[in-house]
Design an enzyme around this catalytic site. Structure first.
Site, short mmCIF file in Angstrom:
data_model
loop_
_atom_site.label_atom_id
_atom_site.label_comp_id
_atom_site.label_asym_id
_atom_site.label_seq_id
_atom_site.Cartn_x
_atom_site.Cartn_y
_atom_site.Cartn_z
N GLY A 140 0.77 -1.24 0.00
CA GLY A 140 0.00 0.00 0.00
C GLY A 140 0.80 1.28 0.00
O GLY A 140 1.71 1.51 -0.81
N LYS B 101 7.02 -14.00 18.01
CA LYS B 101 7.08 -15.37 18.52
C LYS B 101 8.34 -16.07 18.02
O LYS B 101 8.99 -16.82 18.76
CB LYS B 101 5.84 -16.15 18.09
N VAL C 207 -7.77 -7.74 3.46
CA VAL C 207 -7.08 -9.02 3.25
C VAL C 207 -5.91 -8.78 2.30
O VAL C 207 -6.11 -8.47 1.12
CB VAL C 207 -8.03 -10.08 2.66
N ILE D 171 -5.84 -5.75 11.71
CA ILE D 171 -5.83 -7.20 11.87
C ILE D 171 -4.52 -7.79 11.36
O ILE D 171 -3.80 -8.51 12.07
CB ILE D 171 -7.01 -7.86 11.12
N HIS E 15 0.28 17.62 51.35
CA HIS E 15 0.12 16.21 51.70
C HIS E 15 -1.29 15.70 51.46
O HIS E 15 -1.92 15.09 52.32
CB HIS E 15 0.54 15.96 53.15
#
Length: 517
Positions: free
Chosen positions: A33, A135, A63, A124, A274
């Site tokens: 894109g 991972k 997608v 997404i 305080h």
């Protein structure tokens, strides 16, 4: 075989330079894109994502990267023959570096995006690629923050690859980033679609400042800002002068700002020490309001936190500069006033956006306990004095009612058991945080007795919760108080009312209590 990077970013800060350096090291770059367009316009050769997947982007870009040829390239373990065989069999070429940051969900929300816009800003593919790469950080470098570009480029330039330690740190950062992103989305959707108490509470905060220490030197502390910040807050204040804020400074400044928020009808000055107000003054101009706040307790104000809800003028600045103050907060400062205040080297001078006071009321109050959190909405109930009930034979005068209204606003911010004595424009005595209410009454009355007689005339008293016994009224009568405001609701209310009638004291029940632990 050349190493491959996948770059797809909404924040394009530094990305052209980063990609150019990779190309100089013979890396191939896959892009999508707007990122691909930006790199191509800079003369950087890239590979389109659909050239890798053999599948076109569709559904307005929803997608495009959710494909085995992308996620297999990220997740495949280089140390397992079965993984490498599968990648070879299915023509999956490894991706060694991922640079992704996400659709601007937070920015769109802060800009007031409508529901349709917010849904479209839920990324997404981006989080999926980040999580896959993170991972598999044993083999894949993953970047989500432009601030990390330089260290990665340095390592690649010097050795051809990044270190495992760097990849581990970046992977952890990715999961913090995606967790914060999801927390904002969860909070938004919960607010839009869910009623009741969510079974999971997801909060996110951004580090604003590491502090020298916490409440005490032996404690570590950091200052985190809410992921969706309030402009009317110490977290969003702008510091114009002075030392860094400390842990205790931040807590006190927050408490003082909460008090000032309730006094917006007239120029008002809040002095706090305080976590308790030591002086509140309201007047027709900010200089006189300062005078009232200072006179309320000229001893306790020393080293205090000051909030002024109007611009600080020269006359007020000159008066404030004569004593030691920790912090001054105001919406603005006249140029000559700022010059005077900045002559004091260490004083912290802050500005806050007072136009956002109402918006700040929606944020929940979160208090940590061992192993958990307590969460509640703020005590911002709008009370109507017409609903208050005079329960004594003596009726308060118009002047007394005005003073009672001032006292009732002020006592809400005194630590329980909280007692405050005021006239209609300034606090006179504060009795905070005692283990019994009589003790708080005595402290407030002792402070009031030190004030000039003319100041004490017409003094009234407010209690944050009901009086459990009439002995409180006995003490109050000795102090010359003419009227009392309190919630009522004790099983001994009649005894307390009878005691007021005995001494000729007017008393008003509000039906609302304001504990502040």
């Amino acid at each position: 075989m050349s190493k491959r990077a996948l770059i797809s970013v909404s924040d394009k800060t530094g990305i052209v330079e980063f990609a150019q350096k990779l190309r100089e090291q013979d890396w191939e770059i896959i892009s999508t894109g707007g990122t691909k367009t930006a790199l191509s316009e800079a003369g950087i050769e890239t590979i389109a994502i659909d050239q890798v997947t053999g599948f076109p982007e569709m559904m307005d870009g929803r997608v495009k990267t959710l494909h085995p040829l992308i996620h297999g390239a990220l997740l495949g373990r280089r140390d397992l023959k079965t993984h490498m065989d599968a990648m070879c069999k299915h023509n999956i070429e490894p991706i060694d570096l991922v640079v992704v940051n996400l659709y601007p969900f937070k920015e769109t929300l802060l800009a007031g995006g409508n529901q349709e816009e917010m849904i479209e800003k839920i990324d997404i593919g981006g989080p999926s690629m980040l999580r896959s790469a993170a991972k598999n950080h044993a083999s894949v470098t993953v970047l989500v923050d432009p601030a990390d570009y330089e260290v990665v480029l340095t390592e690649i330039t010097e050795t051809g690859e990044t270190t495992l330690e760097t990849r581990q740190k970046l992977a952890a950062k990715v999961f913090r980033h995606t967790a914060a992103y999801d927390a904002l989305i969860a909070g938004y959707l919960t607010e839009q679609f869910f009623e009741g108490k969510p079974e999971k509470l997801t909060l996110t905060y951004d580090l604003k400042q590491s502090m020298r220490y916490g409440e005490n030197p032996q404690q570590n502390a950091d200052f985190y800002e809410s992921g969706l910040p309030s402009l009317y807050s110490v977290a969003r204040s702008i510091q114009l002068h002075g030392k860094e804020l400390s842990y205790n400074n931040v807590r006190d400044a927050d408490a003082a700002l909460q008090i000032a928020r309730d006094f917006d009808e007239k120029p008002t000055v809040v002095a706090l020490k305080h976590m308790n107000p030591c002086g509140i003054g309201t007047a027709d101009n900010i200089e006189l309001a300062w005078d009232y706040a200072f006179e309320a307790d000229p001893i306790s104000i020393f080293g205090g936190i000051i909030v002024l809800n109007r611009e600080v003028d020269l006359a007020t600045a000159k008066k404030m500069s004569k004593i030691f103050l920790e912090i001054i907060i105001a919406p603005s400062y006249a140029a000559d006033a700022l010059v005077v205040l900045e002559k004091k080297k260490n004083i912290r001078i802050l500005t806050v956006d007072f136009t956002e006071k109402a918006q700040s009321e929606i944020f929940p109050m979160v208090t940590g306990v061992l192993g958990g959190l307590l969460v509640q909405n703020q005590d911002v109930l709008i009370e109507n004095p017409d609903d208050w009930v005079v329960v004594t034979k003596v009726q308060p005068t118009e002047t007394q009612m005005k003073a009672l209204g001032f006292a009732w606003k002020a006592v809400k911010f005194v630590k329980s058991n909280g007692i405050i004595v005021t006239n209609d424009h300034q606090t006179l005595g504060v009795g905070p945080g005692q283990t019994n209410r009589v003790g708080s009454v005595k402290i407030a009355l002792e402070a009031t007795a030190e004030k000039p007689v003319e100041t004490q005339t017409g003094a009234v008293l407010a209690s944050d919760a009901f009086f459990p016994f009439a002995d409180n009224v006995d003490e109050i009568a000795k102090g010359g108080i003419t009227a009392i405001i309190q919630p009522g609701g004790s099983i001994r209310d009649k005894e307390v009312i009878d005691a007021c009638d005995k001494y000729g004291i007017a008393m008003v029940f509000t039906g609302v209590r304001h504990f502040r632990h």
